[in-house]
Motif scaffolding. Structure first.
Motif, short mmCIF file in Angstrom:
data_model
loop_
_atom_site.label_atom_id
_atom_site.label_comp_id
_atom_site.label_asym_id
_atom_site.label_seq_id
_atom_site.Cartn_x
_atom_site.Cartn_y
_atom_site.Cartn_z
N GLU A 93 0.79 -0.83 -0.15
CA GLU A 93 0.09 -0.01 0.28
C GLU A 93 1.12 1.17 0.07
N THR A 94 0.28 2.34 -0.86
CA THR A 94 1.41 3.89 -0.55
C THR A 94 0.07 4.02 -0.02
N ARG A 95 0.53 5.84 -0.32
CA ARG A 95 -0.42 7.02 -0.07
C ARG A 95 -1.89 6.68 -0.95
N LYS A 122 -6.97 -1.37 0.89
CA LYS A 122 -6.95 0.11 1.35
C LYS A 122 -7.37 0.57 2.55
N ARG A 123 -6.18 1.12 3.50
CA ARG A 123 -6.96 1.64 5.05
C ARG A 123 -7.53 2.88 4.77
N ALA A 124 -7.91 3.65 5.91
CA ALA A 124 -8.15 4.65 6.15
C ALA A 124 -8.78 4.92 7.64
N ASP B 195 3.37 11.55 5.64
CA ASP B 195 3.02 10.56 6.16
C ASP B 195 3.68 10.06 7.14
N ALA B 213 -3.55 8.52 7.00
CA ALA B 213 -4.64 7.86 7.65
C ALA B 213 -4.51 6.18 7.19
N TRP B 214 -3.70 6.69 5.68
CA TRP B 214 -3.29 4.81 5.81
C TRP B 214 -2.08 4.16 6.26
#
Lengths: 718, 264
Positions: A93-95, A122-124, B195, B213-214
């Motif tokens: 995962e990236t931004r 994808k995380r939030a 980040d 957030a990620w």
């Protein structure tokens, strides 16, 4: 600790939501056992994370409303299916982009639950979203037509699966048929112990294997994971809009696992911190009394050794080496063969019998020497020996070691004064030769089992074993095992797997059930170092429970290199079912040439064997394993021979399995060099079967793994 | 056996030299800050940190978490580290200006101007310097070298935020507040990495912390006197630095003393 490492396991094992996987991976080294129940299926899953981007799982599925087979054979036992899964992460995962993983469920098995999937996560913040496309079981709803049909029309239809579809590699089904979408969200609550899951199931339950279709009111599954403690998660869920489900996950990280305090080990000998480099002090037994006294006086009161316990240090010629050898055995675990001197270097040759970490034993040996020998010795070398084969010299600079123990230098500084070298013969003076111990033996309790067969889920046996070794010399010995049945449920064992090949393994039932007293092993073995880095072994006798014969092995394992090559050849004859001295008619010449390579990539070792297997089939075995710093290993293997697939192998198509090998040292309160290896092999068949040799040269020469020594050098001062 | 006279003389000279060498073995080490016995003193060879710390008679209100051990032999490596960081900042600035990335150029110039003023201390980070703990923990009680110095600061009440920020800030310490939350009081510049940040605790330990957030890490609480280094955007500086720039900058900041010069 990173929050994203708290990913939990799915009902099918492997990181995921409930029924479906996500692109997430567990922490490197994670080992999980998941027991999950979703009517009518109960899954027993074992999942491993050998490297950060690769996950492997093995599973028994119990189908509680289907019988295993005819009542006459398996009674009321319900249907069991075995399968292996693999999932690999393709992108991190990236931004802006999600993590992406591709996986296969039930690879190369009966294919009841076989699926292929591509999934993105994808995380939030506290939410982790996943969306995937699945072929086969996971995507049975078939939301869209197969995008791969652009390539070929054959992707439009998925061949039937089920127990009937044997003899074909399930790779033929790969990515075929209409795929369905799946996905969902995982919410990490502010409380560490609670994770919530909501999932869109891609399966419609209208095409369940074995026509075992289930009603489904909703494609949405809901669940909550309660993290009971660091090693146990309980998942409660509501799936298909009509069934409650539960799963228990027991997990541990084998890579970071630290064994219990070794309270049953003898404590290492204390040293008196008076060792001084040989160059700055005169030699001789009378040396240093004044300096020694001054040093002792300057020590803090707590560290003052009692007068009686300060050993008298003597010149090497005057030391009672027989006594030292006894102490080395008792405290450093070294079964001494001989003790020699090369100038100011003392060489102790022997077999390490207790300590898993070479460094720890070298440290203990150096302490013992330091307490007894005067300063004319400034290097202590331990030559590792195993079954008569000497492999590696581990040398410690004595004054530097004492400085390390005295916290005067740190480990990185000390590292420069310890080395491992190949064993070479040099000008030496022998100080002590240990007498050969002719006979060793003992008794032990044992347990063995056979899982997932049609007769009973667990077929077990508890047995007592007596074992003994008679040494003709350090290089030639006779050893054997006698096993006496204590308790078992083998009376339920009635099934003989069908076979199109010579029955080289499938008559396992007869071997297990014919006699209560068996002799699994009785063999004469000889080893010899054939040259620098070249090792050899020959053996004859009852080599394993099913085969007797004779054979030999050679291994070239160059010092300091990350590769080895070897080969073995054996003439073997099948043994009688009673496992006594009787033999059956079947005989074969079998053997493989094997190349080993430590790839340097995440400590992954690749072993490729080519040769002839027990059923006379020719083929290749590929074994990939990853070893962690603490010695735990996770691996997988497969064997493909000219009898694989539709050429006679039968159910399962080819031989494969996954395994985990855990040093007892990581589990017990005393040091041990033994290992427990847990192997999950979906089916025992005749194709691709190998001789189970009692000794192999690669394991005998494992002390040559200098990486393992370097990674655990800190153990030297323990 | 008869020996020639010159051998005897040589032996005598050698013995004298050895004697004078042992006198030179004595160590000078010093203590400063919140101690009752400041200044330098002579210690016998083999003396350890605990000897120095006990001799200094540290005040009860000294801030142990921020105590520093300064070692002359570490100077050279830290001079190199600083020179590398300063040089790379110059390169980042030049590259940004030639490519019209004004924000990055300005931020790099500001950080360059600030970091140039920091002293090279020779601080050895992440060590135990509490005299009582040193006495009971042999593994932490290292032998001292010539010129070693201990510094015991007062307990500060602020957190310092530096790096790719509009202007370096010193903000009040808030008990149990996550490091990320301090950033509101000291806005990051456009050149900052969105980040992550580096948390540098007062003992000099550096912790990279993901804050977006990620990838957000669990909250990390700061001790008074900690630093937050807001790194430059990795992608923006990737072409001109060796990829370790932010780690090096954080490592250099970690050698600074709590409550000493160099505060923003």
């Amino acid at each position: 600790m990173h929050a994203q490492e708290y990913y939990t396991q799915s009902d099918f094992g492997g990181v995921g939501l409930l029924q479906t996987p996500t692109a997430r991976m567990a922490q490197e080294g994670e080992f999980s056992f998941v027991l999950s129940r979703t009517t009518p299926y109960t899954n027993y899953n074992v999942s491993m994370q050998p490297i950060p981007w690769l996950e492997g799982s093995f599973r028994y599925t119990n189908v509680s409303n289907r019988l295993y087979g005819a009542r006459s054979l398996s009674g009321s036992q319900t249907y069991k299916d075995k399968s292996i899964d693999v999932k690999a992460r393709l992108f991190q995962e990236t931004r802006w982009t999600p993590a992406v993983a591709f996986g296969v469920r039930d690879v190369g098995g009966t294919g009841l639950f076989s699926s292929e999937f591509l999934v993105a996560s994808k995380r939030a913040g506290r939410f982790d979203f996943s969306l995937g496309l699945g072929w086969g079981y996971i995507g049975n709803r078939g939301d869209i037509s197969n995008p791969l049909s652009i390539i070929s029309d054959r992707f439009n239809t998925r061949p039937a699966s089920g127990t009937g579809a044997t003899g074909a590699l399930s790779i033929n089904k790969f990515l075929r048929g209409r795929p369905g979408f799946f996905g969902g969200v995982e919410y990490h609550s502010p409380w560490d112990w609670l994770v919530l899951k909501a999932e869109l199931d891609g399966n419609d339950y209208k095409h369940q294997p074995q026509s075992n279709n289930q009603p489904q009111r909703s494609p949405i599954n809901l669940g909550a994971v309660f993290r009971l403690n660091g090693n146990a998660d309980l998942t409660l869920g509501y799936e298909r809009g009509n069934v409650a489900t539960a799963a228990l996950n027991l997990h541990a990280n084998l890579a970071t696992h630290v064994g219990p305090e070794k309270s049953f080990d003898p404590p290492p000998e204390p040293v008196s911190f008076t060792s001084t480099p040989v160059t700055t002090l005169p030699t001789g037994p009378s040396q240093g009394t004044g300096k020694q006294a001054a040093d002792v006086a300057s020590m803090p009161p707590g560290a003052m050794p009692e007068a009686a316990s300060v050993p008298q240090r003597k010149a090497p010629e005057q030391v009672d080496w027989a006594q030292v050898a006894k102490t080395l055995q008792a405290n450093a675990g070294i079964n001494v063969t001989n003790i020699r001197r090369r100038g100011s270097e003392l060489v102790i040759q022997g077999e390490q019998e207790r300590f898993f970490y070479t460094a720890e034993a070298a440290g203990r040996a150096t302490r013992i020497v330091d307490n007894r020998v005067d300063s004319s010795i400034d290097w202590v070398t331990v030559t590792s020996e195993r079954n008569g084969l000497s492999t590696v010299d581990t040398s410690v600079h004595r004054p530097r070691f004492i400085e390390l123990l005295n916290h005067q230098i740190d480990l990185p500084t000390f590292r420069r004064s310890v080395e491992q070298d190949p064993v070479t013969s040099r000008d030496e003076e022998v100080l002590y030769n240990a007498p050969l111990k002719r006979f060793t033996g003992g008794t032990a309790l044992g347990y063995q089992q056979n899982l997932g067969g049609p007769d009973a889920f667990v077929l077990y046996q508890v047995y007592g074993a007596g074992y003994g070794t008679f040494n003709f010399s350090r290089h030639v010995w006779l050893d054997g095992v006698i096993s006496v049945n204590i308790a078992n449920n083998y009376d339920k064992f009635k099934y003989d797997a069908p076979s199109n090949l010579p029955r080289v393994r499938t008559n396992v039932r007869q071997y297990l059930t014919s006699s209560d007293i068996t002799m699994p092993n009785l063999q004469l073995t000889g080893t010899r170092k054939l040259g620098q880095d070249l090792y050899g072994m020959a053996y004859a006798g009852m080599l394993e429970s099913m085969y007797a014969g004779a054979g030999g092995e050679v291994l070239y394992r160059p010092f300091g290199e990350h590769w080895a090559v070897g080969g073995d050849i054996n003439w073997v004859k099948a043994r009688g079912f009673d496992q006594d001295f009787s033999l059956r008619k079947y005989h074969v010449i079998t053997g493989q040439a094997t190349g080993y390579l430590d790839t340097g990539f995440h400590n992954v070792t690749l072993a490729v064997s080519v040769g002839r297997y027990l059923a006379g089939d020719w083929g290749t075995t590929v074994d990939v394993s990853r070893q962690f710093a603490n010695g735990t290993r996770m691996g997988a293997y497969f064997t493909v021979t000219d009898k694989s697939g539709s050429s006679g192998y039968g159910e399962g198509s080819f031989d494969k399995g996954i395994y985990v090998s855990i040093p007892f040292d990581a589990l017990l309160p005393n040091s041990s060099r033994n290992r427990a290896t847990l192997m999950w092999q979906p089916l025992v068949r005749d194709g691709g079967a190998r001789l189970n040799k009692r000794y192999t040269l690669y394991t005998m020469t494992n002390d040559l793994d200098t990486d393992q020594f370097d990674e655990n050098l800190g153990k030297i001062s323990q | 056996m008869r020996r020639p006279a010159w051998v005897m003389v040589a032996c005598a000279v050698a013995a004298l030299l050895a004697a004078s060498a042992s006198a030179e073995d004595a160590l000078r080490a010093s203590a400063s800050g919140e101690v009752r016995q400041a200044g330098s003193a002579v210690y016998s060879p083999g003396a350890r940190l605990a000897d120095l710390a006990l001799a200094a008679r540290v005040n009860p209100d000294a801030y142990m978490a921020g105590a520093a051990w300064l070692r002359p032999s570490l100077h050279e490596a830290q001079v190199r580290l600083k020179a590398g960081v300063v040089f790379e900042l110059g390169v980042i600035r030049m590259d940004a200006l030639t490519h019209g990335k004004e924000d990055l150029g300005v931020a790099a110039a500001a950080f360059h101007a600030w970091i140039t003023t920091l002293p090279v201390t020779g601080r050895r980070t992440s060590v135990v310097l509490d005299p009582d703990r040193l006495e009971v923990s042999a593994a932490d009680n290292w032998p001292i070298e010539e010129g070693d110095a201990l510094f015991y600061p007062r307990r500060p009440s602020t957190i310092r935020i530096v790096g790719a920020v509009g202007k370096p800030c010193s903000v009040p310490h808030v008990a149990l507040q996550d490091a990320r939350r301090y950033l509101v009081q000291c806005p990051a510049s456009v050149a900052a990495d969105p980040d992550m940040i580096f948390v540098i605790q007062p003992d000099g330990s550096v912790f990279p912390q993901n804050i977006a957030a990620w990838n957000r890490d669990p909250p990390r609480v700061l001790a008074p006197g900690a630093w937050i280094y807001v790194p430059f955007n990795r992608k923006a500086i990737a072409g001109v630095t060796d990829g370790q720039f932010n780690e090096d900058a954080a490592a250099f900041i970690s050698t600074q003393l709590v409550g000493a010069e160099g505060s923003p």
